[in-house]
Design a protein around this motif. Structure first.
Motif, PDB file in Angstrom:
ATOM      1  N   LYS A  89     -20.636 -12.555 -20.202  1.00 24.22           N
ATOM      2  CA  LYS A  89     -19.692 -11.430 -20.216  1.00 24.22           C
ATOM      3  C   LYS A  89     -18.261 -11.933 -20.385  1.00 24.22           C
ATOM      4  CE  LYS A  89     -22.672  -8.495 -17.563  1.00 24.22           C
ATOM      5  NZ  LYS A  89     -22.780  -7.149 -17.206  1.00 24.22           N
ATOM      6  N   TYR A  90     -17.913 -12.973 -19.650  1.00 22.00           N
ATOM      7  CA  TYR A  90     -16.577 -13.547 -19.763  1.00 22.00           C
ATOM      8  C   TYR A  90     -16.323 -14.061 -21.179  1.00 22.00           C
ATOM      9  CZ  TYR A  90     -12.902 -17.026 -19.509  1.00 22.00           C
ATOM     10  OH  TYR A  90     -11.777 -17.761 -19.768  1.00 22.00           O
ATOM     11  N   VAL A  91     -17.257 -14.836 -21.701  1.00 26.10           N
ATOM     12  CA  VAL A  91     -17.094 -15.422 -23.039  1.00 26.10           C
ATOM     13  C   VAL A  91     -16.988 -14.322 -24.094  1.00 26.10           C
ATOM     14  CG1 VAL A  91     -18.263 -16.787 -24.821  1.00 26.10           C
ATOM     15  CG2 VAL A  91     -18.158 -17.631 -22.473  1.00 26.10           C
ATOM     16  N   ASN A  92     -17.835 -13.311 -24.012  1.00 24.91           N
ATOM     17  CA  ASN A  92     -17.798 -12.216 -24.992  1.00 24.91           C
ATOM     18  C   ASN A  92     -16.480 -11.453 -24.938  1.00 24.91           C
ATOM     19  OD1 ASN A  92     -20.379 -12.839 -25.864  1.00 24.91           O
ATOM     20  ND2 ASN A  92     -21.356 -11.340 -24.544  1.00 24.91           N
ATOM     21  N   ILE A  93     -16.005 -11.158 -23.740  1.00 26.64           N
ATOM     22  CA  ILE A  93     -14.738 -10.425 -23.611  1.00 26.64           C
ATOM     23  C   ILE A  93     -13.585 -11.259 -24.163  1.00 26.64           C
ATOM     24  CG2 ILE A  93     -13.081  -9.480 -21.947  1.00 26.64           C
ATOM     25  CD1 ILE A  93     -15.472  -7.695 -22.143  1.00 26.64           C
ATOM     26  N   GLU A  94     -13.562 -12.547 -23.865  1.00 27.49           N
ATOM     27  CA  GLU A  94     -12.488 -13.411 -24.376  1.00 27.49           C
ATOM     28  C   GLU A  94     -12.535 -13.512 -25.895  1.00 27.49           C
ATOM     29  OE1 GLU A  94      -9.742 -15.244 -22.870  1.00 27.49           O
ATOM     30  OE2 GLU A  94     -10.231 -13.534 -21.613  1.00 27.49           O
ATOM     31  N   ILE A  95     -13.734 -13.642 -26.447  1.00 28.75           N
ATOM     32  CA  ILE A  95     -13.860 -13.727 -27.909  1.00 28.75           C
ATOM     33  C   ILE A  95     -13.416 -12.414 -28.545  1.00 28.75           C
ATOM     34  CG2 ILE A  95     -15.526 -13.876 -29.804  1.00 28.75           C
ATOM     35  CD1 ILE A  95     -17.001 -16.003 -28.137  1.00 28.75           C
ATOM     36  N   GLN A  96     -13.793 -11.293 -27.970  1.00 32.41           N
ATOM     37  CA  GLN A  96     -13.368 -10.009 -28.525  1.00 32.41           C
ATOM     38  C   GLN A  96     -11.850  -9.865 -28.442  1.00 32.41           C
ATOM     39  OE1 GLN A  96     -14.811  -6.357 -26.704  1.00 32.41           O
ATOM     40  NE2 GLN A  96     -14.789  -5.391 -28.717  1.00 32.41           N
ATOM     41  N   ARG A  97     -11.253 -10.257 -27.332  1.00 30.97           N
ATOM     42  CA  ARG A  97      -9.787 -10.194 -27.186  1.00 30.97           C
ATOM     43  C   ARG A  97      -9.112 -11.045 -28.259  1.00 30.97           C
ATOM     44  NH1 ARG A  97      -6.003 -13.551 -25.469  1.00 30.97           N
ATOM     45  NH2 ARG A  97      -7.518 -15.066 -24.702  1.00 30.97           N
ATOM     46  N   ILE A  98      -9.630 -12.247 -28.459  1.00 33.08           N
ATOM     47  CA  ILE A  98      -9.039 -13.169 -29.427  1.00 33.08           C
ATOM     48  C   ILE A  98      -9.187 -12.624 -30.848  1.00 33.08           C
ATOM     49  CG2 ILE A  98      -9.423 -15.436 -30.475  1.00 33.08           C
ATOM     50  CD1 ILE A  98      -9.834 -16.445 -27.541  1.00 33.08           C
ATOM     51  N   LEU A  99     -10.351 -12.081 -31.166  1.00 28.62           N
ATOM     52  CA  LEU A  99     -10.552 -11.511 -32.505  1.00 28.62           C
ATOM     53  C   LEU A  99      -9.623 -10.325 -32.746  1.00 28.62           C
ATOM     54  CD1 LEU A  99     -14.442 -11.660 -32.847  1.00 28.62           C
ATOM     55  CD2 LEU A  99     -12.759 -13.091 -34.012  1.00 28.62           C
ATOM     56  N   LEU A 100      -9.480  -9.467 -31.748  1.00 27.38           N
ATOM     57  CA  LEU A 100      -8.600  -8.306 -31.911  1.00 27.38           C
ATOM     58  C   LEU A 100      -7.138  -8.726 -32.014  1.00 27.38           C
ATOM     59  CD1 LEU A 100     -10.356  -5.765 -29.530  1.00 27.38           C
ATOM     60  CD2 LEU A 100     -10.430  -5.832 -32.029  1.00 27.38           C
ATOM     61  N   GLU A 101      -6.742  -9.744 -31.247  1.00 26.03           N
ATOM     62  CA  GLU A 101      -5.364 -10.242 -31.364  1.00 26.03           C
ATOM     63  C   GLU A 101      -5.125 -10.840 -32.739  1.00 26.03           C
ATOM     64  OE1 GLU A 101      -3.050 -12.404 -28.618  1.00 26.03           O
ATOM     65  OE2 GLU A 101      -4.175 -11.642 -26.905  1.00 26.03           O
ATOM     66  N   SER A 102      -6.084 -11.610 -33.230  1.00 24.03           N
ATOM     67  CA  SER A 102      -5.942 -12.205 -34.564  1.00 24.03           C
ATOM     68  C   SER A 102      -5.836 -11.131 -35.637  1.00 24.03           C
ATOM     69  CB  SER A 102      -7.135 -13.107 -34.875  1.00 24.03           C
ATOM     70  OG  SER A 102      -7.101 -14.257 -34.093  1.00 24.03           O
ATOM     71  N   PHE A 103      -6.664 -10.100 -35.506  1.00 27.17           N
ATOM     72  CA  PHE A 103      -6.626  -9.019 -36.490  1.00 27.17           C
ATOM     73  C   PHE A 103      -5.289  -8.283 -36.420  1.00 27.17           C
ATOM     74  CE2 PHE A 103      -7.787  -4.707 -38.014  1.00 27.17           C
ATOM     75  CZ  PHE A 103      -8.106  -5.064 -39.304  1.00 27.17           C
ATOM     76  N   SER A 104      -4.788  -8.041 -35.204  1.00 29.23           N
ATOM     77  CA  SER A 104      -3.481  -7.393 -35.044  1.00 29.23           C
ATOM     78  C   SER A 104      -2.370  -8.244 -35.640  1.00 29.23           C
ATOM     79  CB  SER A 104      -3.193  -7.134 -33.566  1.00 29.23           C
ATOM     80  OG  SER A 104      -4.139  -6.262 -33.025  1.00 29.23           O
ATOM     81  N   ALA A 105      -2.447  -9.546 -35.429  1.00 29.98           N
ATOM     82  CA  ALA A 105      -1.444 -10.453 -35.991  1.00 29.98           C
ATOM     83  C   ALA A 105      -1.484 -10.427 -37.518  1.00 29.98           C
ATOM     84  CB  ALA A 105      -1.674 -11.876 -35.477  1.00 29.98           C
TER      85      ALA A 105
END
Length: 188
Positions: A122-138
């Motif tokens: 759960k931790y790894v999935n949430i962190e990966i999703q956060r990172i992907l969404l931040e990258s997409f926003s950037a």
């Protein structure tokens, strides 16, 4: 590239077509890639990445998992960021000026390994999703900035070309009037 120079024995996972193509052109092997995740990052695709990440770390006994991504700071600022995803480092806890890492005794219910088995994915999935969404926003912010700059440059070019066209038209009119006046004087 700097990270690869400093850590030559890494295993690469890439997300996105540009990352995959970048390493492919340079002959750098990529173990797994997820090229068509954006713009709709689903949690199912995040779970696949997370599962692969956890497998590499736990079953293949990798020392750590680092993630390099564009962190979204603001619409005009994105920053290349390197984070260690695994192993999880405990946070410092400040208590009356004393810093500790929470090394006290804890009682886990169920046992700690069962709890970790459930919470780690759960931790790894949430962190990966956060990172992907931040990258997409950037990426979207960078595209917006590029489009605004292109629009500004196009408007400046239109204004300059309009001015040049009006000057050329005025010169043609002036030449025509001079020819008419010169022709009228020649007839009289």
């Amino acid at each position: 590239q700097q990270y690869l120079k400093e850590n030559p024995s890494v295993t690469l996972f890439t997300v996105g077509r540009k990352a995959r193509d970048f390493f492919k052109r340079r002959g750098i092997p990529v173990r797994a890639d997820w090229a068509n995740l954006f713009p709709d990052v689903t949690f199912e695709s995040v779970q696949k990445i997370g599962q692969e990440t956890i497998n590499v770390f736990t079953k293949e006994k990798y020392k750590r998992v680092d993630i390099l991504y564009n962190e979204f700071k603001s619409v005009i600022q994105q920053e290349l960021t390197l984070e260690t995803l695994l192993p999880i480092k405990p946070e410092k806890v400040e208590d009356n000026g004393n810093t500790s890492y929470g090394n006290g005794e804890f009682l886990f219910e169920p046992d700690m390994s069962s709890l970790l088995e459930v919470l780690m994915p759960k931790y790894v999935n949430i962190e990966i999703q956060r990172i992907l969404l931040e990258s997409f926003s950037a990426e979207m912010a960078a595209r917006r900035g590029a489009m605004e700059a292109a629009t500004k440059n196009a408007n400046e070019m239109i204004a300059k070309l309009t001015l040049d066209f009006n000057r050329a038209r005025q010169a043609a009119i002036t030449t025509e009037i001079a020819e008419i006046v010169g022709g009228a004087e020649a007839l009289s």
